[in-house]
Design an enzyme around this catalytic site. Structure first.
Site, PDB file in Angstrom:
ATOM      1  CG  ASP A   1      43.665  28.887  40.898  1.00 47.93           C
ATOM      2  OD1 ASP A   1      43.869  28.247  39.852  1.00 47.93           O
ATOM      3  OD2 ASP A   1      43.888  30.112  40.993  1.00 47.93           O
TER       4      ASP A   1
ATOM      5  CD  GLN B   1      23.976  46.437  35.189  1.00 52.39           C
ATOM      6  OE1 GLN B   1      23.722  47.089  34.188  1.00 52.39           O
ATOM      7  NE2 GLN B   1      25.093  46.585  35.892  1.00 52.39           N
TER       8      GLN B   1
ATOM      9  CB  VAL C   1      39.337  28.970  46.035  1.00 56.00           C
ATOM     10  CG1 VAL C   1      38.333  28.082  46.756  1.00 56.00           C
ATOM     11  CG2 VAL C   1      40.627  28.178  45.794  1.00 56.00           C
ATOM     12  CB  THR C   2      39.414  33.284  46.510  1.00 52.38           C
ATOM     13  OG1 THR C   2      40.055  34.356  45.803  1.00 52.38           O
ATOM     14  CG2 THR C   2      40.406  32.603  47.431  1.00 52.38           C
TER      15      THR C   2
ATOM     16  CE  LYS D   1      45.824  37.674  42.113  1.00 53.57           C
ATOM     17  NZ  LYS D   1      47.155  38.182  41.696  1.00 53.57           N
TER      18      LYS D   1
ATOM     19  CE  LYS E   1      44.229  30.320  37.586  1.00 53.75           C
ATOM     20  NZ  LYS E   1      44.568  31.373  38.551  1.00 53.75           N
TER      21      LYS E   1
ATOM     22  CB  CYS F   1      41.531  32.725  40.663  1.00 56.27           C
ATOM     23  SG  CYS F   1      43.184  33.237  41.195  1.00 56.27           S
TER      24      CYS F   1
END
Length: 223
Positions: free
Chosen positions: A26, A204, A159-160, A134, A131, A164
């Protein structure tokens, strides 16, 4: 297999360039340039403009070594039939998706604002995913294209960061792809969102993926 190692957090990211794609999410005028949708929401677009140069370095390197390059653009059909009414209404701003702006109707395909910034403009043969949401996998052929090309790993820019980028990384993780997000090649209007989003990606033991940067990525590609 030609395994390469990229220094990253929480530990090194191992990938085969032949089964890896550079994903640029994007990098559109509507988000990055003044007069676009991002600024219409009240944001300062300067932090997003800062990622253009490192993204360009990654793009040049990927092109130079023949790596698959994929661009995405968020936007909607001119009749907004693929845009949920809730998405248009949310935020309660005076200017909304589909309204006229300095670069055409906001987040509408075919308008100047919807297109990718000139510095990162796709070359013929590079995949462009249009698309409506997001994430890059929702209502697109993205997964099919990756599968058909034998892609297993994604080097992620764009971005961002908290919207997204991480939505796509989470979607990719659920589908078995391994992602490394380059911290200086992704941007947010909000510094705290940027920091926390990257922490969540690598938490994690690489919960959703790895975090590195363009310098370490370029060093790995040049090995």
């Amino acid at each position: 297999m030609n395994q390469q190692t990229m220094q990253a957090e929480p530990y090194e990211f191992t990938f085969d360039p032949k089964t890896t794609a550079l994903l640029i999410i994007d990098m559109q005028r509507d988000f990055v340039e003044p007069g676009g949708f991002g600024e219409a929401l009240g944001n300062d677009v300067t932090p997003l403009q800062a990622v253009i140069a490192p993204c360009k370095r990654m793009l040049d390197a990927a092109r130079g070594m023949g790596m698959m390059v994929i661009h995405t653009r968020e936007g909607h059909s001119s009749d907004l039939a693929d845009c949920p009414p809730t998405k248009i209404a949310r935020g309660r701003g005076e200017i909304r998706i589909g309204d006229a702006g300095p670069m055409g109707r906001l987040l509408v395909r075919g308008e100047r604002g919807h297109d990718i910034v000139p510095e990162l403009y796709p070359k013929p043969g590079e995949v462009v995913i249009d698309k409506p949401g997001k994430g890059a996998f929702c209502a697109t052929d993205f997964d099919l294209i990756l599968h058909n090309r034998g892609i297993k790993s994604l080097i992620v820019c764009g971005v961002t960061t908290e919207v997204c980028v991480t939505t796509t990384v989470r979607e990719a993780n659920d589908r078995g792809y391994e992602c490394v997000v380059l911290s200086d090649c992704v941007g947010s209007y909000f510094p705290e969102f940027q920091r926390v989003a990257l922490e969540m990606v690598k938490a994690q033991g690489a919960l959703f993926g790895w975090v590195s940067d363009s310098s370490r990525a370029l060093a790995a590609l040049r090995t």
